[in-house]
Design an enzyme around this catalytic site. Structure first.
Site, short mmCIF file in Angstrom:
data_model
loop_
_atom_site.label_atom_id
_atom_site.label_comp_id
_atom_site.label_asym_id
_atom_site.label_seq_id
_atom_site.Cartn_x
_atom_site.Cartn_y
_atom_site.Cartn_z
N ALA A 101 -28.20 1.53 -2.02
CA ALA A 101 -28.65 0.15 -2.18
C ALA A 101 -30.16 0.11 -2.02
O ALA A 101 -30.77 1.11 -1.61
CB ALA A 101 -28.01 -0.75 -1.12
N LYS A 102 -30.77 -0.97 -2.36
CA LYS A 102 -32.21 -1.16 -2.11
C LYS A 102 -32.51 -2.64 -2.13
O LYS A 102 -31.80 -3.40 -2.80
CB LYS A 102 -33.02 -0.47 -3.22
CG LYS A 102 -34.46 -0.23 -2.85
CD LYS A 102 -34.53 1.01 -2.02
CE LYS A 102 -35.93 1.51 -1.80
NZ LYS A 102 -35.90 2.91 -1.37
#
Ligand code: GLU
Length: 411
Positions: A101-102
């Site tokens: 994720a980011k």
């Protein structure tokens, strides 16, 4: 080129090698969830400012999604998407039980007071607390964020969900953080540089290094490289480049930066060069440890270093990577080169779940082991399949995520 196209291109190169079907490519490339929330806050001067906060949760086939939060003026959904996918392959390459994720906010932290940063962070967590969590998605530091920001995230999340330090990593050591997390990415770069150069038959003492970036990753990388007796001849930060052909005094520069708000501005014991010149120096090892997209088809032909270690995320664009492939320049890809950070984040998360404090020696030992094993695996795939280290790392990462996806079942 956009960041997302770069990630896609690298993905496809590896997917072609393992004959991955079109359906599977589609499945692995599509993000599981993308969130964008409004962050309206009152600034110190009483004015109202509105920002957008993003979180892209790319894949959770191998475990809770994991990745940093970036505060930078150029953050947009496309960039976050691409960096989220990179996290999926990165956690898979080093084989830690996380997905990718980011997140990010398009904001310039240099223009904000600490109180404004705190308000923005807490408002962001108000908007996403329902979709993150220690078993769901665990943020961490990235460009423009630090341990203090992580402490606010933990505190704000806990207001909704109760005691839960494992919701975020990179926290202050005094507040459920782990020793060695801050240095981890830089230490990993140093460790891998040593392994890679020895594999290529070159001693550290004979290796001149140019290092772009002197932030958290760059400064720690400089420290570990100089301790391992590499000859660091150039470093740079936003104030420009500093070059000394006989080798820079890295301990002195680290001290200087500590005393000057983390900046090298005004350091006089080196020749001044530009950030662009630094990339083209006559050295044996180039380490871009700052922004993405700094080496493109335009400047790649002028890059003289035979070895590049991607300490930053996506510093080498695919068109440049293609040139390097053809001219035999060895590139250690970001998804392995800078994986030290997320690896120690994993230890921190384990520590939080165990309620047992790890010591620095254990962290360092286990980090070195994870990176050494991963390096060996990537090197072996590259030699067996006669592909670049990047394609080998993607083959390994995509293979692991693909298998987990199939094993879990799609119904
Ligand atoms: N932001 C870092 C990265 O790009 C660390 C992520 C983490 O620790 O979760 O790998």
């Amino acid at each position: 080129m956009r960041a997302i196209d770069a990630t896609r291109l690298y993905f496809d190169r590896a997917a072609d090698r393992i004959d991955l079907s079109e359906n599977m490519r589609q499945l692995l490339l599509t993000a599981k969830r993308e969130i964008s929330v409004q962050i309206a806050v009152e600034l110190d001067n009483g004015e109202i400012a509105t920002f957008i906060g993003y979180r892209v949760q790319h894949d959770d086939a191998r475990g809770p999604m994991k990745g940093g939060l970036r505060y930078h003026p150029e953050v947009d959904l496309g960039e976050v998407r691409s960096l989220a996918a990179l996290m999926t392959w990165k956690t898979a390459v080093v084989d830690i039980p996380f997905g990718g994720a980011k997140g990010g906010i398009a904001v310039d932290p240099a223009k904000l007071s600490p109180r404004e940063m705190e308000r923005i962070t807490r408002k962001f967590i108000d908007g996403i607390h329902d979709v993150i969590g220690p078993d769901v998605d665990i943020p961490a530091p990235d460009m423009g964020t630090n341990a203090e920001v992580m402490a606010w995230i933990m505190n704000q999340y806990q207001k909704y969900h109760g005691f839960n330090p494992g919701v975020v990593t990179g926290k202050p050591v005094e507040l459920h953080g782990i020793p060695g997390r801050e240095e981890a990415t830089g230490r990993g770069v140093g460790h891998l540089a040593f392994k890679l150069m020895s594999r290529l038959g070159r001693k550290a003492q004979q290796t001149r290094v140019a290092l772009q970036g002197f932030g958290n990753v760059g400064s720690h990388a400089a420290k570990f490289l100089s301790e391992a007796e590499f000859k660091v001849v150039a470093v740079s930060d936003v104030s420009g480049g500093y070059y000394r052909p006989e080798g820079l005094d890295i301990p002195k520069m680290l001290q200087y930066a500590r005393e000057h708000q983390s900046s090298l501005q005004g350091y006089t014991e080196a020749e001044r060069i530009s950030n662009e010149q630094l990339l083209e120096l006559d050295v044996e090892l180039l380490v871009p440890a700052a922004l993405g997209g700094v080496i493109t088809a335009q400047n790649a032909p002028r890059v003289k270093a035979p070895v590049i270690i991607e300490a930053a995320n996506q510093p080498v664009w695919p068109d440049a990577d293609h040139i390097f492939d053809q001219q035999g320049t060895v590139v250690l890809p970001d998804i392995l080169a800078n994986a030290g950070g997320v690896t120690v984040s994993y230890f921190e998360w384990v520590q939080n779940r165990q309620h047992y404090q790890w010591g620095l020696n254990r962290v360092r030992q286990e980090l070195d082991r994870v990176l050494s094993d991963s390096f060996e695996r990537v090197w072996t795939v590259a030699s067996e399949r006669k592909v670049s280290l990047r394609t080998a790392a993607y083959i390994l990462g995509i293979g692991r995520v693909g298998r987990a996806t199939i094993l879990g079942g799609i119904t």
